[in-house]
Design a protein around this motif. Structure first.
Motif, PDB file in Angstrom:
ATOM      1  N   UNK A 254       0.831  -1.199   0.000  1.00  0.00           N
ATOM      2  CA  UNK A 254       0.000   0.000   0.000  1.00  0.00           C
ATOM      3  C   UNK A 254       0.866   1.250   0.000  1.00  0.00           C
ATOM      4  N   UNK A 255       1.939   1.222   0.771  1.00  0.00           N
ATOM      5  CA  UNK A 255       2.855   2.380   0.804  1.00  0.00           C
ATOM      6  C   UNK A 255       3.427   2.630  -0.595  1.00  0.00           C
ATOM      7  N   UNK A 256       3.773   1.560  -1.301  1.00  0.00           N
ATOM      8  CA  UNK A 256       4.271   1.729  -2.673  1.00  0.00           C
ATOM      9  C   UNK A 256       3.194   2.344  -3.560  1.00  0.00           C
ATOM     10  N   UNK A 257       1.969   1.872  -3.441  1.00  0.00           N
ATOM     11  CA  UNK A 257       0.879   2.395  -4.262  1.00  0.00           C
ATOM     12  C   UNK A 257       0.575   3.858  -3.945  1.00  0.00           C
ATOM     13  N   UNK A 258       0.774   4.252  -2.702  1.00  0.00           N
ATOM     14  CA  UNK A 258       0.476   5.624  -2.290  1.00  0.00           C
ATOM     15  C   UNK A 258       1.607   6.596  -2.589  1.00  0.00           C
ATOM     16  N   UNK A 259       2.761   6.077  -2.925  1.00  0.00           N
ATOM     17  CA  UNK A 259       3.917   6.950  -3.103  1.00  0.00           C
ATOM     18  C   UNK A 259       3.848   7.728  -4.416  1.00  0.00           C
ATOM     19  N   UNK A 260       3.844   9.025  -4.266  1.00  0.00           N
ATOM     20  CA  UNK A 260       3.912   9.956  -5.395  1.00  0.00           C
ATOM     21  C   UNK A 260       4.907  11.039  -4.995  1.00  0.00           C
ATOM     22  N   UNK A 261       5.134  11.977  -5.872  1.00  0.00           N
ATOM     23  CA  UNK A 261       6.038  13.076  -5.508  1.00  0.00           C
ATOM     24  C   UNK A 261       5.482  13.863  -4.317  1.00  0.00           C
ATOM     25  N   UNK A 262       4.161  13.922  -4.189  1.00  0.00           N
ATOM     26  CA  UNK A 262       3.537  14.656  -3.083  1.00  0.00           C
ATOM     27  C   UNK A 262       3.621  13.904  -1.751  1.00  0.00           C
ATOM     28  N   UNK A 263       3.633  12.589  -1.792  1.00  0.00           N
ATOM     29  CA  UNK A 263       3.630  11.805  -0.552  1.00  0.00           C
ATOM     30  C   UNK A 263       5.000  11.216  -0.213  1.00  0.00           C
ATOM     31  N   UNK A 264       5.942  11.391  -1.100  1.00  0.00           N
ATOM     32  CA  UNK A 264       7.244  10.735  -0.940  1.00  0.00           C
ATOM     33  C   UNK A 264       7.894  11.045   0.410  1.00  0.00           C
ATOM     34  N   UNK A 265       7.858  12.274   0.849  1.00  0.00           N
ATOM     35  CA  UNK A 265       8.509  12.633   2.106  1.00  0.00           C
ATOM     36  C   UNK A 265       7.896  11.869   3.281  1.00  0.00           C
ATOM     37  N   UNK A 266       6.590  11.748   3.281  1.00  0.00           N
ATOM     38  CA  UNK A 266       5.904  11.025   4.348  1.00  0.00           C
ATOM     39  C   UNK A 266       6.141   9.514   4.240  1.00  0.00           C
ATOM     40  N   UNK A 267       6.076   8.987   3.022  1.00  0.00           N
ATOM     41  CA  UNK A 267       6.253   7.548   2.795  1.00  0.00           C
ATOM     42  C   UNK A 267       7.707   7.132   3.065  1.00  0.00           C
ATOM     43  N   UNK A 268       8.634   8.002   2.731  1.00  0.00           N
ATOM     44  CA  UNK A 268      10.066   7.685   2.875  1.00  0.00           C
ATOM     45  C   UNK A 268      10.668   8.321   4.132  1.00  0.00           C
ATOM     46  N   UNK A 269       9.859   8.517   5.160  1.00  0.00           N
ATOM     47  CA  UNK A 269      10.358   9.097   6.410  1.00  0.00           C
ATOM     48  C   UNK A 269      11.428   8.177   7.004  1.00  0.00           C
ATOM     49  N   UNK A 270      12.266   8.737   7.855  1.00  0.00           N
ATOM     50  CA  UNK A 270      13.343   7.949   8.468  1.00  0.00           C
ATOM     51  C   UNK A 270      12.833   6.694   9.181  1.00  0.00           C
ATOM     52  N   UNK A 271      11.766   6.798   9.995  1.00  0.00           N
ATOM     53  CA  UNK A 271      11.288   5.575  10.660  1.00  0.00           C
ATOM     54  C   UNK A 271      10.829   4.491   9.675  1.00  0.00           C
ATOM     55  N   UNK A 272      10.185   4.898   8.573  1.00  0.00           N
ATOM     56  CA  UNK A 272       9.727   3.917   7.583  1.00  0.00           C
ATOM     57  C   UNK A 272      10.931   3.278   6.898  1.00  0.00           C
ATOM     58  N   UNK A 273      11.904   4.082   6.511  1.00  0.00           N
ATOM     59  CA  UNK A 273      13.098   3.540   5.851  1.00  0.00           C
ATOM     60  C   UNK A 273      13.842   2.603   6.802  1.00  0.00           C
ATOM     61  N   UNK A 274      13.931   2.973   8.069  1.00  0.00           N
ATOM     62  CA  UNK A 274      14.580   2.097   9.056  1.00  0.00           C
ATOM     63  C   UNK A 274      13.836   0.767   9.172  1.00  0.00           C
ATOM     64  N   UNK A 275      12.529   0.832   9.200  1.00  0.00           N
ATOM     65  CA  UNK A 275      11.713  -0.374   9.288  1.00  0.00           C
ATOM     66  C   UNK A 275      11.917  -1.245   8.051  1.00  0.00           C
ATOM     67  N   UNK A 276      11.891  -0.629   6.886  1.00  0.00           N
ATOM     68  CA  UNK A 276      12.075  -1.384   5.637  1.00  0.00           C
ATOM     69  C   UNK A 276      13.488  -1.968   5.564  1.00  0.00           C
ATOM     70  N   UNK A 277      14.452  -1.239   6.076  1.00  0.00           N
ATOM     71  CA  UNK A 277      15.832  -1.744   6.098  1.00  0.00           C
ATOM     72  C   UNK A 277      15.899  -3.000   6.974  1.00  0.00           C
TER      73      UNK A 277
END
Length: 176
Positions: free
Chosen positions: A127-150
């Motif tokens: 869902x996060x991938x589907x929601x990711x656009x240039x407008x939502x990228x900052x929220x979707x790619x926040x540090x906590x999310x990137x840490x979780x995905x890592x």
């Protein structure tokens, strides 16, 4: 080759079932029941209806996206699993994507990444991938999310590892 009308008729069925009324009866039953098992089954059924774009307008008119978003805060992990699955199914549509984003859905979806339920986490990732656009990228790619995905990209679970790796490697999709 089938005409589009014939294809639509084949997909909607010929038995006279009115999809809107059927979905509406599920939503009404969900609101009227206190049975845990019944509520779980209804949310599962609604999530299944979300697989088919022909139902998107009905689901929007009946505020099913809001019902799904509300379920993400429930203590019942089964309701959360089915709700995030329904949201994932609906987010391919631009109107549904906009609704989720504009109704504070991203933080609720991010919460699902911490679930102990594998299906919930996988649906949240997608869902996060589907929601990711240039407008939502900052929220979707926040540090906590990137840490979780890592963290998930190192998982022994191949499904989690692969989807997290794709998330970390890819930029936003081209859909708008």
């Amino acid at each position: 080759m089938f005409s589009s009308h014939a294809s639509l008729k084949r997909r909607t069925g010929g038995n006279g079932t009115d999809r809107f009324q059927f979905i509406q009866s599920l939503v009404s039953e969900f609101q009227d029941t206190s049975s845990k098992a019944c509520r779980e089954q209804i949310v599962a059924n609604l999530a299944n209806f979300a697989y088919d774009p022909i139902n998107y307008e009905h689901l929007r008119r009946l505020n099913v996206l809001d019902l799904f978003l509300d379920m993400l805060s429930e203590d019942n992990e089964t309701l959360v699993e089915f709700a995030i699955g329904g949201i994932c199914n609906l987010c391919l549509d631009p109107l549904n994507r906009h609704h989720v984003v504009s109704n504070s859905g991203i933080p609720l979806i991010v919460q699902c990444l911490a679930s102990s339920n594998e299906e919930t986490v996988l649906s949240a990732m997608l869902t996060m991938k589907y929601l990711e656009t240039s407008e939502t990228r900052q929220q979707i790619r926040s540090d906590p999310v990137v840490e979780c995905m890592t963290k998930y990209s190192s998982s022994s679970n191949a499904r989690l590892r692969n989807l997290a790796t794709v998330f970390l490697q890819d930029g936003p999709p081209t859909v708008q």
